[in-house]
Design an enzyme around this catalytic site. Sequence first.
Site, PDB file in Angstrom:
ATOM      1  N   CYS A 149      38.119  43.308  50.895  1.00 43.74           N
ATOM      2  CA  CYS A 149      37.577  43.970  49.712  1.00 43.74           C
ATOM      3  C   CYS A 149      36.191  43.417  49.463  1.00 43.74           C
ATOM      4  O   CYS A 149      36.030  42.216  49.290  1.00 43.74           O
ATOM      5  CB  CYS A 149      38.438  43.691  48.475  1.00 43.74           C
ATOM      6  SG  CYS A 149      40.192  43.456  48.799  1.00 43.74           S
ATOM      7  N   GLU A 211      34.149  48.628  39.355  1.00 47.78           N
ATOM      8  CA  GLU A 211      33.835  49.142  40.681  1.00 47.78           C
ATOM      9  C   GLU A 211      34.211  50.603  40.851  1.00 47.78           C
ATOM     10  O   GLU A 211      35.208  51.077  40.315  1.00 47.78           O
ATOM     11  CB  GLU A 211      34.582  48.323  41.750  1.00 47.78           C
ATOM     12  CG  GLU A 211      34.178  46.878  41.823  1.00 47.78           C
ATOM     13  CD  GLU A 211      34.829  46.135  42.975  1.00 47.78           C
ATOM     14  OE1 GLU A 211      34.198  45.207  43.487  1.00 47.78           O
ATOM     15  OE2 GLU A 211      35.972  46.483  43.354  1.00 47.78           O
TER      16      GLU A 211
END
Length: 295
Positions: A149, A211
Amino acid sequence: MALTSQLVNTTTRLSLAPKSSHILSSSFSHFAHNSSLRFSLSPKTFSPLTARVSLSSKTAAMGDAPDAGMDAVQRRLMFEDECILVDENDRVVGHDSKYNCHLMEKIEKDNLLHRAFSVFLFNSKYELLLQQRSGTKVTFPLVWTNTCCSHPLYRESELIEDDYLGVRNAAQRKLFDELGIAAEDVPVDQFTPLGRILYKAPSDGKWGEHELDYLLFIVRDVSAHPNPDEVADIKYVNRDQLKELLRKADAGEGGLKLSPWFRLVVDNFLFKWWDHLENGTLKEVIDMKTIHKLT
């Protein structure tokens, strides 16, 4: 160039010959990241070039707790990496440091939203590779999450919109940086972008995430060599093993925690997509038009 002794509650003015301007730019950038200083160059100061160097009240505070204990590698990444700022429709609106993009104060005040990606790498037995984030990570240390990630950076190769190539280039880069997986083992054309999610999640009182996250699947048998600065542990899991991991996290057994973005993907998409992956019908669930706002 000894600057440290001159940079205590004062402003220093330096003049260099024009041929030194390129040296100044790179040297000051490195010095600023490592000395918690902010540098600004006047557009009219190139011949001779003059740099105005000053202490910023905000960056001076970086020496205070909890930043004083920040791992050196993480500090470098926080100030050198420039994340891509986007609006809620995933249109690029600018860029900012990884540090600013993960400060909850900045996220809330300026609504900073940055582009990210989450890789789900499966082996040929369709087991999912998970990682436990390093204990030195600034956000969500020691939590378990999907394979990799991170963020595409504000650079030409990772801003390419066509066929999501910029995001896939970033995924390939970070699989090597975090897990030591060679680029040839994860060709960019083997990543399947399945969807996008938008979420906000605090990590602690200071840090957090906001995000727009691209979800990427890839099936490859790889050789992983985790970077201890990024990853504490890795393991492959099948569906049942992942469900047991979820149960333990929900029960708080052994202090086991999952990252919030991973849990959102698990709860909303993962097992359905996993079925399609094994059945060879993954293309049926691709939806890159929708941005799923999840909480």
